[in-house]
Enzyme design. Structure first.
Site, short mmCIF file in Angstrom:
data_model
loop_
_atom_site.label_atom_id
_atom_site.label_comp_id
_atom_site.label_asym_id
_atom_site.label_seq_id
_atom_site.Cartn_x
_atom_site.Cartn_y
_atom_site.Cartn_z
N ASP A 41 13.75 15.92 -20.25
CA ASP A 41 12.49 15.76 -20.95
C ASP A 41 11.93 14.36 -20.73
O ASP A 41 10.74 14.19 -20.43
CB ASP A 41 12.78 15.98 -22.44
CG ASP A 41 11.64 16.69 -23.10
OD1 ASP A 41 11.05 17.57 -22.44
OD2 ASP A 41 11.35 16.37 -24.27
N PHE A 43 12.63 12.30 -18.32
CA PHE A 43 12.28 12.12 -16.91
C PHE A 43 10.92 12.76 -16.62
O PHE A 43 10.05 12.15 -16.00
CB PHE A 43 13.36 12.74 -16.02
CG PHE A 43 13.05 12.60 -14.55
CD1 PHE A 43 13.24 11.39 -13.90
CD2 PHE A 43 12.53 13.67 -13.82
CE1 PHE A 43 12.94 11.24 -12.55
CE2 PHE A 43 12.22 13.53 -12.47
CZ PHE A 43 12.43 12.31 -11.83
N SER A 87 10.27 22.48 -3.58
CA SER A 87 10.26 22.40 -5.04
C SER A 87 9.37 23.50 -5.58
O SER A 87 8.83 24.29 -4.81
CB SER A 87 9.65 21.08 -5.49
OG SER A 87 10.57 20.07 -5.51
N LEU A 88 9.17 23.48 -6.88
CA LEU A 88 8.20 24.40 -7.50
C LEU A 88 7.25 23.58 -8.33
O LEU A 88 7.65 22.59 -8.95
CB LEU A 88 8.93 25.40 -8.41
CG LEU A 88 9.80 26.45 -7.73
CD1 LEU A 88 10.66 27.18 -8.76
CD2 LEU A 88 8.91 27.46 -6.99
N LYS A 120 14.66 30.57 -14.33
CA LYS A 120 14.83 29.38 -13.51
C LYS A 120 16.18 28.78 -13.89
O LYS A 120 16.36 28.27 -15.00
CB LYS A 120 13.71 28.38 -13.76
CG LYS A 120 13.80 27.16 -12.87
CD LYS A 120 12.53 26.31 -12.97
CE LYS A 120 12.49 25.23 -11.91
NZ LYS A 120 13.53 24.22 -12.05
N GLU A 175 21.04 28.92 -6.54
CA GLU A 175 21.38 27.81 -7.44
C GLU A 175 22.88 27.85 -7.72
O GLU A 175 23.44 28.92 -7.97
CB GLU A 175 20.58 28.01 -8.74
CG GLU A 175 20.39 26.78 -9.54
CD GLU A 175 19.22 25.89 -9.06
OE1 GLU A 175 18.67 26.12 -7.95
OE2 GLU A 175 18.90 24.95 -9.79
N LYS A 325 7.85 26.19 -17.39
CA LYS A 325 8.93 25.40 -17.98
C LYS A 325 9.10 25.75 -19.46
O LYS A 325 8.12 25.92 -20.19
CB LYS A 325 8.62 23.91 -17.86
CG LYS A 325 8.65 23.41 -16.42
CD LYS A 325 10.05 23.27 -15.89
CE LYS A 325 10.55 21.86 -16.09
NZ LYS A 325 11.82 21.62 -15.39
N CYS A 435 44.40 20.19 -45.15
CA CYS A 435 45.05 19.43 -46.21
C CYS A 435 46.28 20.23 -46.64
O CYS A 435 46.21 21.45 -46.75
CB CYS A 435 44.09 19.26 -47.38
SG CYS A 435 44.90 18.55 -48.83
N CYS A 441 42.98 21.81 -52.63
CA CYS A 441 42.38 20.51 -52.37
C CYS A 441 40.91 20.52 -52.77
O CYS A 441 40.42 19.59 -53.38
CB CYS A 441 42.52 20.14 -50.90
SG CYS A 441 41.60 18.65 -50.47
S1 IVH Z 1 12.57 29.71 -5.75
C1 IVH Z 1 10.55 28.14 -2.31
N1 IVH Z 1 13.79 30.74 -7.81
O1 IVH Z 1 14.17 25.26 -8.99
C2 IVH Z 1 10.77 28.45 -3.72
N2 IVH Z 1 14.00 28.42 -7.43
O2 IVH Z 1 12.14 23.19 -9.22
C3 IVH Z 1 11.76 27.55 -4.38
N3 IVH Z 1 15.42 27.28 -9.05
O3 IVH Z 1 14.67 23.91 -5.84
C4 IVH Z 1 12.90 28.20 -4.92
N4 IVH Z 1 15.93 29.04 -10.24
O4 IVH Z 1 16.70 24.85 -7.06
C5 IVH Z 1 13.53 29.63 -7.11
N5 IVH Z 1 14.84 31.78 -9.57
C6 IVH Z 1 14.58 30.68 -8.88
C7 IVH Z 1 15.11 29.44 -9.24
C8 IVH Z 1 14.78 28.32 -8.50
C9 IVH Z 1 16.12 27.75 -10.11
C10 IVH Z 1 15.38 25.86 -8.66
C11 IVH Z 1 15.56 25.63 -7.20
C12 IVH Z 1 14.36 24.86 -6.78
C13 IVH Z 1 13.94 24.25 -8.07
C14 IVH Z 1 12.48 23.86 -8.07
#
Ligand code: IVH
Length: 699
Positions: A41, A43, A87-88, A120, A175, A325, A435, A441
Site C-alpha cells: 500500500d 509503495f 506488467s498490468l 490476481k 505465479e 486492485k 495456570c 484462577c
Molecule cells: S496476466 C501479459 N494473470 O501480476 C499479462 N498476471 O502486475 C500479464 N499476476 O506480472 C500477466 N495473477 O506476475 C496475469 N491471473 C493473472 C495474474 C497475473 C498475478 C501477476 C503477474 C504479473 C503481475 C502484473
C-alpha cells in the site's frame, strides 16, 4: 465500492527526487530478496505520488523513475524472454473498470467478445520452459525483457510438474507463491536453521526461489495464467496457442497437468458483459479472506485471441488486460507490547499490542499470537516492525517480524514466569500454557460465562456481584451458586430482601435448564453453544457423556480425534464440578433425546446426532443450515444462538460456516462473504421470512 486510492503528496523537485530514490530501492528489494521496507500500500501510494508529480512537471522526469517500467525498472537478469513478460495496468473501482472496458471496445471498434475474470495471485511471475514435456528452465520476470535463471527451484514448486501429461514443447507463465501453510512451514524451517523469518508469503516465495543451497526444504505453489509456443513447439500446439481464447489455453494447460486457478474456490470464469465481470469481482473479493493463498486483485482479460491481438500492448502492459486492485490485507506496523491474558479455562494466551493500523476497513490494534512457542518460532521482538494480516472476518494475526528494519532497539519478549493473574505457577507442559489453578484462577470469568444468557441464564449476576461472591470466599465455581444460603446472599453489599429472593429464585430456576445448557455452562474447551447442543442430544444424559471415550465422542457430528481427546481430558478434569452440580439437583438430561444406543437401534446413523426416530419427519431433517446477516420478520428478535436452536428443533444441523456440505443458507440483510460463498457453491439461499415460513411450527 472502492474509491480512487490515496497518493503520497510530493511538493517540490527535491521531494520528487527523494521519492524516486525510495521507490527504486524498495522496488529492488521487493523483486530481489523480497525484503522491501514498504508494504504494498505504501509503495503504491508513493508511485502514484511520483506519477502525479511527473504529470504536472513533465520536464523534470528523472530517468530512474519507476513509472512506466516493468518491476519499476529495478531488476534485470541475463536470460532473455522469448516474448516480454509484461506488467498490468490497474483500476480501483467499478467505474474505473467500465471506463477501461469502454476504451478497449473503442480501440477495437466493436464490443469485446468475452471476458476472462481470474484472481490476481500475490506472488512472483515465473516463466517455465518445457521441452518435449520435460521442465528444463525456470526464469523470473526480471525487467520484463530478461530474467534470472532459477532452475534450481525445479522440484520445490507444487503444481509445476517436472513432466507434462504430453511431450509438448511450451512455455508456461504463471505465479509462484506460498500458501499460508507453506509460509508457516518455511518460516519454521528457516528460523529453526538460525535464519530470520520472512515477512510475508510473497517475500518468502521470492527469497526462497532465488536462494540456492538451502540447508532445508521449502515448498511453494505455482498457478499458471498463460502459455506460449517456443522454438520446437509442434505446429498443432502452436496453432492452438495462437488461436484459442485465453480460457481455452488455460484448459489446455490444466490438461497438461499444471496447476491453474480452476481447482481453487475462485476459479477463472468467462463473462459476456462488464456487469457480470463486476459481479464476479465482488464474489472473488468476498471469498478472499477464506483462501489459503494471497490475492491482491482480480485480473480481467479480453478472452478471444483476435481481441488480444488487435488490442496489442503498450510499453509495459497489455491493452487487453487490467488488474482490478483490492485493498491491502497486509500492512507493516510496530509491535508495541505483548500482553498475557488468562482466559476462563486458565489458559494463558499472548496477544500482540500493535501501533494501530487500518486494514480492510477497520483499525487493528491487537492481533493473536498463539503461544510462547509460536512467538519463539516467529522470532518476534518488542519494537519490531511486523507484517499484520487481516481480511474479512479473520482475526488479525501477526505474520512475521520485518527483520531488516530492526534498529537494535528491540527487546526480547519475556514470557511470564508465573501466572499473570494469580501469581501461581504455570503449567508449561503443553504448547498452550495454563495456570496450575486451571479454571479456579479466573473463577469470575468462568462463572460469568456459566450464568450467561446462552447457558444457565441467571439474571442479577453481573461481574461485580460475582467478584463479591468470589472475594468473600462464598463460591469458587458456578456449582457453588446452588448452595448459597439466604443469609449469605443478603449479607452482600447492596442486597435487600427483594433482590436476594429474586437472585435465589433465578439460581433455583437454572436447575431446570436442559443438559445442553448445563454442559455449555461447564465451558469445556473446544465446545460452544452449538457443539454443546450436539453433544447433549447425542448422549442424552450427563452420565453417558462422562462414560464416553475418544471413539464415542468421535461419533458426534463435528468431533474429530483431536477434539475428542480434549473432551475426554476436560470432562475428567471437570468431574468435581459436575459432581457438585449433580448433588445440587441440576438437570442432567436432555429432553427428547434418547441417547446413542436407541439411535443405533432405530437405524439412524449415530453421526447424525439426531435425537429420535421421528426426526426424519422434521422439516429440516438431514439439512445443514447456516444463518447469516441480520434476521428480519418473525426471526427479528432472535439472537443467532436462538436461530440455531430453532434450526436444530426443526431437525437440522446449525453451522456457522458455509461449505460444500451446507444445504441451506438463511441470508438476512448485510449478508457478506457467506452469501457469496453459498452462491458460488450453488447452495440454496432463502430470506429469513421464507425460512420462518418453513419452520413456522417450531417458532
Ligand atoms: S496476466 C501479459 N494473470 O501480476 C499479462 N498476471 O502486475 C500479464 N499476476 O506480472 C500477466 N495473477 O506476475 C496475469 N491471473 C493473472 C495474474 C497475473 C498475478 C501477476 C503477474 C504479473 C503481475 C502484473
Amino acid at each position: 465500492m472502492i474509491e480512487t486510492p490515496a497518493r503520497t503528496e510530493i511538493g517540490d523537485q527535491a521531494a520528487y527526487a527523494a521519492a524516486v530514490q525510495t521507490a527504486v530501492a524498495a522496488s529492488a528489494a521487493y523483486y530481489g530478496e523480497g525484503d522491501s521496507p514498504l508494504d504494498d500500500d505504501a509503495f503504491d501510494r508513493l508511485v502514484r505520488g511520483i506519477a502525479a508529480y511527473e504529470a504536472d512537471h513533465p520536464g523534470e522526469v528523472l530517468p530512474d523513475s519507476p513509472t512506466g517500467k516493468v518491476a519499476g525498472g529495478a531488476v534485470a537478469g541475463d536470460v532473455p524472454h522469448t516474448v516480454p513478460m509484461l506488467s498490468l495496468d490497474n483500476v480501483f473501482s467499478a467505474e474505473g473498470l467500465e471506463a477501461w472496458a469502454a476504451g478497449l471496445a473503442r480501440r477495437l471498434g466493436r464490443e469485446v467478445a468475452a471476458w476472462s475474470v481470474e484472481p490476481k495471485l500475490d506472488g512472483l511471475a515465473i516463466s517455465a520452459r518445457y521441452s518435449g514435456g520435460r521442465l528444463v528452465r525456470l526464469v523470473t520476470r526480471g525487467d520484463g525483457a530478461a530474467g534470472e535463471d532459477v532452475s534450481h527451484g525445479i522440484g520445490m514448486i507444487a503444481g509445476l510438474p517436472g513432466r507434462l501429461a504430453a511431450p509438448v514443447t511450451v512455455e508456461l507463465r504463471g505465479e509462484v507463491l506460498m500458501t499460508h501453510a507453506q509460509f508457516e512451514a518455511a518460516n519454521a524451517a528457516r528460523t529453526a536453521a538460525g535464519g530470520a523469518a520472512f515477512a510475508n508469503p510473497r517475500s518468502a516465495a521470492a527469497g526462497s526461489l532465488r536462494a540456492k543451497d538451502r540447508p532445508y526444504q521449502v515448498e511453494m505453489t505455482f498457478f499458471a495464467y498463460g502459455a506460449l509456443p517456443l522454438d520446437g513447439t509442434d505446429d498443432e500446439t502452436a496453432a492452438r496457442l495462437r488461436e484459442l481464447p485465453h480460457s481455452g489455453i488455460m484448459e489446455l494447460v490444466a490438461g497438461l497437468g499444471a496447476h491453474t486457478t480452476a481447482a481453487t474456490p475462485v476459479p477463472a470464469i468467462t463473462a459476456a458483459t462488464v456487469e457480470r465481470v463486476t459481479e464476479r469481482i465482488e464474489e472473488i473479493a468476498a471469498l478472499r479472506a477464506g483462501l489459503d493463498f494471497g490475492i491482491d486483485g482480480i485480473v480481467v482479460k479480453a478472452d478471444a485471441a483476435a481481441d488480444q491481438a488487435e488490442a496489442g500492448i503498450s510499453s509495459r502492459a497489455p491493452r487487453w488486460a487490467i488488474a482490478y486492485k483490492l485493498p491491502a490485507v497486509e500492512k507493516i506496523t510496530r509491535l508495541l507490547e505483548v500482553e498475557w491474558n488468562v482466559g476462563r479455562t486458565g489458559v494463558i494466551a499472548p496477544r500482540a499490542v500493535l501501533r494501530p493500523v487500518e486494514l480492510d476497513g477497520s483499525t487493528v490494534t491487537y492481533a493473536t499470537l498463539h503461544n510462547a512457542a509460536d512467538i519463539e518460532r516467529r522470532g518476534l521482538m518488542i519494537g519490531d516492525h511486523v507484517t499484520v494480516y487481516k481480511a474479512g472476518d479473520v482475526i488479525p494475526r501477526v505474520e512475521a517480524p520485518v527483520v531488516h528494519l530492526r534498529t537494535g532497539g528491540e527487546r526480547p519478549i519475556e514470557p511470564p514466569s508465573a501466572c499473570p493473574r494469580c501469581g501461581d505457577a504455570i503449567d508449561a507442559s503443553q504448547q498452550r500454557w495454563r495456570c496450575v489453578r486451571g479454571r479456579a484462577c479466573h473463577a469470575v470469568a468462568s462463572v460469568r460465562y456459566a450464568v450467561g444468557r446462552d447457558q444457565l441464564d441467571i439474571e442479577g449476576l453481573g461481574e461485580n456481584r460475582i467478584d463479591q461472591l468470589v472475594d468473600a470466599g462464598l463460591i469458587t465455581d458456578f456449582a457453588d451458586l446452588f448452595f448459597l444460603s439466604h443469609d449469605q446472599v443478603i449479607g452482600l453489599e447492596r442486597m435487600g430482601e427483594t433482590s436476594t429472593a429474586a437472585l435465589l429464585a433465578a439460581i433455583e430456576g437454572a436447575k431446570a435448564k436442559p443438559l445442553n445448557k448445563v454442559f455449555c455452562a461447564l465451558g469445556v474447551r473446544g465446545t460452544g453453544r452449538s457443539m454443546s447442543r450436539r453433544i447433549a442430544r447425542h448422549f442424552a444424559t450427563m452420565d453417558a457423556i462422562r462414560a464416553a471415550d475418544d471413539a464415542a465422542f468421535q461419533r458426534v457430528d463435528g468431533v474429530g480425534p483431536e477434539r475428542a481427546a480434549i473432551l475426554v481430558a476436560e470432562i475428567a478434569e471437570l468431574a468435581p464440578l459436575i459432581d457438585k452440580l449433580v448433588a445440587a439437583g441440576v438437570t442432567m438430561t436432555e429432553p427428547g433425546a434418547t441417547g446413542p444406543a436407541e439411535a443405533a437401534e432405530s437405524g439412524e446413523p449415530a453421526e447424525s446426532g439426531e435425537s429420535g426416530p421421528e426426526t426424519s419427519a422434521l422439516p429440516l431433517a438431514g439439512l445443514s443450515v447456516v444463518a447469516t446477516g441480520s434476521m428480519s420478520g418473525p426471526l427479528e428478535s432472535l439472537s443467532r444462538n436462538q436461530v440455531n436452536e430453532l434450526i436444530e428443533r426443526a431437525g437440522g444441523k446449525a453451522s456457522s460456516s458455509v461449505s460444500a456440505r451446507t444445504s441451506l443458507l438463511v441470508a438476512g440483510e448485510k449478508a457478506g462473504s457467506k452469501k457469496a460463498k453459498a452462491e458460488k457453491l450453488g447452495v440454496e439461499i432463502v430470506t429469513p421470512e421464507e425460512f420462518a415460513a418453513r419452520v413456522a411450527a417450531f417458532l
